[in-house]
Design a protein around this motif. Structure first.
Motif, PDB file in Angstrom:
ATOM      1  N   LEU A 104       0.853  -1.190   0.000  1.00 38.73           N
ATOM      2  CA  LEU A 104       0.000   0.000   0.000  1.00 38.73           C
ATOM      3  C   LEU A 104       0.889   1.240   0.000  1.00 38.73           C
ATOM      4  O   LEU A 104       1.764   1.397   0.851  1.00 38.73           O
ATOM      5  CB  LEU A 104      -0.905   0.001   1.236  1.00 38.73           C
ATOM      6  N   ASN A 105       0.660   2.126  -0.980  1.00 44.15           N
ATOM      7  CA  ASN A 105       1.453   3.350  -1.080  1.00 44.15           C
ATOM      8  C   ASN A 105       0.730   4.586  -0.520  1.00 44.15           C
ATOM      9  O   ASN A 105       1.250   5.689  -0.615  1.00 44.15           O
ATOM     10  CB  ASN A 105       1.834   3.611  -2.536  1.00 44.15           C
ATOM     11  N   ILE A 106      -0.459   4.385  -0.009  1.00 46.47           N
ATOM     12  CA  ILE A 106      -1.191   5.471   0.669  1.00 46.47           C
ATOM     13  C   ILE A 106      -1.090   5.223   2.161  1.00 46.47           C
ATOM     14  O   ILE A 106      -1.572   4.206   2.668  1.00 46.47           O
ATOM     15  CB  ILE A 106      -2.658   5.522   0.209  1.00 46.47           C
ATOM     16  N   ASN A 107      -0.482   6.184   2.867  1.00 45.12           N
ATOM     17  CA  ASN A 107      -0.176   5.949   4.278  1.00 45.12           C
ATOM     18  C   ASN A 107      -0.960   6.820   5.244  1.00 45.12           C
ATOM     19  O   ASN A 107      -1.114   6.459   6.412  1.00 45.12           O
ATOM     20  CB  ASN A 107       1.325   6.180   4.511  1.00 45.12           C
ATOM     21  N   SER A 108      -1.440   7.992   4.798  1.00 48.25           N
ATOM     22  CA  SER A 108      -2.095   8.889   5.748  1.00 48.25           C
ATOM     23  C   SER A 108      -3.105   9.787   5.043  1.00 48.25           C
ATOM     24  O   SER A 108      -3.010  10.036   3.835  1.00 48.25           O
ATOM     25  CB  SER A 108      -1.059   9.762   6.463  1.00 48.25           C
ATOM     26  N   VAL A 109      -4.064  10.254   5.832  1.00 48.64           N
ATOM     27  CA  VAL A 109      -5.032  11.221   5.325  1.00 48.64           C
ATOM     28  C   VAL A 109      -4.308  12.544   5.056  1.00 48.64           C
ATOM     29  O   VAL A 109      -3.452  12.959   5.835  1.00 48.64           O
ATOM     30  CB  VAL A 109      -6.169  11.423   6.347  1.00 48.64           C
ATOM     31  N   GLY A 110      -4.668  13.188   3.950  1.00 49.92           N
ATOM     32  CA  GLY A 110      -4.006  14.434   3.570  1.00 49.92           C
ATOM     33  C   GLY A 110      -2.899  14.240   2.558  1.00 49.92           C
ATOM     34  O   GLY A 110      -2.352  15.224   2.041  1.00 49.92           O
ATOM     35  N   GLN A 111      -2.546  12.984   2.258  1.00 50.15           N
ATOM     36  CA  GLN A 111      -1.494  12.715   1.278  1.00 50.15           C
ATOM     37  C   GLN A 111      -1.952  13.125  -0.117  1.00 50.15           C
ATOM     38  O   GLN A 111      -3.074  12.843  -0.530  1.00 50.15           O
ATOM     39  CB  GLN A 111      -1.135  11.229   1.316  1.00 50.15           C
ATOM     40  N   GLN A 112      -1.074  13.795  -0.831  1.00 51.06           N
ATOM     41  CA  GLN A 112      -1.373  14.242  -2.189  1.00 51.06           C
ATOM     42  C   GLN A 112      -1.101  13.106  -3.175  1.00 51.06           C
ATOM     43  O   GLN A 112      -0.019  12.526  -3.187  1.00 51.06           O
ATOM     44  CB  GLN A 112      -0.523  15.461  -2.548  1.00 51.06           C
ATOM     45  N   ILE A 113      -2.106  12.802  -4.004  1.00 57.67           N
ATOM     46  CA  ILE A 113      -1.995  11.708  -4.974  1.00 57.67           C
ATOM     47  C   ILE A 113      -2.068  12.297  -6.374  1.00 57.67           C
ATOM     48  O   ILE A 113      -2.931  13.133  -6.677  1.00 57.67           O
ATOM     49  CB  ILE A 113      -3.124  10.677  -4.773  1.00 57.67           C
ATOM     50  N   ARG A 114      -1.150  11.840  -7.242  1.00 57.42           N
ATOM     51  CA  ARG A 114      -1.144  12.259  -8.644  1.00 57.42           C
ATOM     52  C   ARG A 114      -1.885  11.235  -9.502  1.00 57.42           C
ATOM     53  O   ARG A 114      -1.898  10.050  -9.173  1.00 57.42           O
ATOM     54  CB  ARG A 114       0.275  12.417  -9.175  1.00 57.42           C
TER      55      ARG A 114
END
Length: 442
Positions: free
Chosen positions: A156-166
């Protein structure tokens, strides 16, 4: 009894003395054809004499124009009443108007008091409703991420709320037996395609064979199915080149945004019905405005709104939505803002001013109105140092302005400062005059 009479006479003498001192300090200059001797407190001006309206009426030498509806409005030339707008009429008996309702101040005294005048004017006015708002993400930009196949999340490359995803970024890797079976089926189709193309190519040119064209289109459709599962074109090419199915497939983000919710972790078994993540585009945000019942009744869609950001800047916009339902005795309204520069962070609070019930109104500076127990009044300027207290009816207040509902017309001039001194002098002058007249009738 004699002591009471003596005390009364003494009090009356004090009042008369006070009236004499006031009349020496406060007067109005009226243009006359005769030259009078200047007083000790006034600079002599050729062609003028100093007298009050009371003295003019008493002497009967000057013509007086009065308002039929407001007899306290008197002047020595034609005009209109600043209260009701009626034309002033010339008095047939000037001596009968011997009661002065206002106060008369010479030019030197006006300068000493620092009296400043302001005209009643018509301008757009609205009621300012001050409240607060909460910056939230725009609900129309929310994007839920679902898996297209059953499987287990290996990375999983999403670790936290607020992370910017392209867009196109690898967000997780999945092991899915169903996806592996689809890859093997696709590879078998690719092998058959290659064999068919080789056989047909030996017989006739490929570009002229309709069967070949149908085969290529079908292959393209099969490849597109993988792309619809958020599998990148690089993974599909890797599979075609190696002729091997990829066990752990990389899944790409179909849309850019900021992570607002995470519902999956590494090792979880996921299905297409479950929402793994939620992304939001914060380049456009909502401001959720809180209103109380007494405020909501004056607010409607389209009202102008001023929002003050945490860095002190003001944003002008219009109200988008007013919720018809209340929650905990509060009503929510909403505006949509462009947040390209990310000045507003979802979750923060801002100051909100709603400009409700806009309309054209007569206004005065708030500092010009004297609030009393009997109502509101202003000190009306009648020109040449003549001031008159006038009762008015006020409406809404907005910034430094207050609405005049009744009592004055557009263009009337009132005192903006020093009006308390003028009102006190007028009251004292009026009281002294009444006592003097009462004494004469005894």
């Amino acid at each position: 009894m004699a002591k009471k009479i003596a005390a009364g006479i003494t009090l009356l003498g004090i009042v008369i003395l006070a009236w004499y001192l006031i009349s020496q300090r406060i007067a109005i200059s009226w243009i006359d054809t005769q030259t009078t001797t200047p007083t000790a407190t006034q600079t002599p001006i050729p062609g003028t004499k100093t007298s009050s309206l009371f003295e003019i009426g008493k002497a009967g030498k000057e013509q007086i124009w009065i308002c039929p509806m407001h007899p306290e409005i008197m002047q020595n030339h034609p005009g209109t009443c600043p209260i009701c707008g009626m034309d002033l009429v010339q008095s047939k008996n000037p001596a009968a108007h011997n009661h002065d309702h206002g106060v008369h101040i010479d030019t030197a005294s006006i300068q000493k008091l620092g009296v400043r005048l302001e005209s009643v004017k018509k301008t757009p006015l609205s009621q300012e409703i001050r409240t607060y708002g909460n910056v939230i993400v725009d609900g129309d930009t929310l994007y839920n991420v679902h898996t297209k196949v059953d499987g287990w999340i290996k990375k999983l490359n999403i670790n936290s709320v607020g992370q910017q995803i392209r867009k196109g970024q690898i967000i997780y890797e999945i092991y899915s037996p169903d996806l592996i079976a689809q890859q093997k089926e696709y590879l078998r189709f690719v092998v058959r395609r290659d064999q068919t193309l080789k056989t047909i190519g030996d017989i006739s040119p490929l570009v002229e064979n309709p069967y070949v064209m149908d085969l290529l289109q079908e292959l393209s459709r099969e490849r597109t199915k993988f792309l619809h599962k958020d599998i990148g074109i690089e993974s599909v090419q890797q599979m075609e080149d190696s002729k091997q199915a990829i066990e752990v497939v990389k899944i790409l983000a179909g849309q850019a945004g900021v992570v607002t919710q995470i519902n999956a972790r590494e090792g979880n078994f996921v299905t297409p019905s479950a929402t793994l993540f939620t992304l939001a585009d914060v380049s456009k945000v909502w401001v959720d405005i809180t209103l109380y019942p007494d405020q909501a009744g004056r607010v409607q869609n389209g009202d102008a709104v001023t929002i003050k950001t945490p860095d002190g800047q003001e944003i002008k916009t219009k109200l988008d939505f007013v919720n018809p339902l209340a929650e905990n005795n509060k009503i929510n309204a909403r505006v949509t803002l462009n947040n390209t520069h990310l000045r507003l962070r979802p979750g923060s609070f801002v100051d909100v001013t709603i400009h409700a019930q806009p309309h054209e109104a007569l206004v005065l500076p708030r500092s010009s109105v004297i609030h009393t127990g009997q109502g509101d009044l202003v000190i009306l300027s009648r020109g040449e140092g003549h001031f008159l207290p006038v009762n008015i009816e006020t409406g809404i207040e907005s910034g430094d302005w207050i609405e005049v509902v009744d009592g004055l017309l557009e263009g009337a001039e009132v005192a903006v400062n020093g009006q308390f001194l003028l009102d006190a002098a007028s009251s004292l002058q009026d009281a002294a005059q009444r006592m003097q007249e009462s004494h004469k009738h005894q």
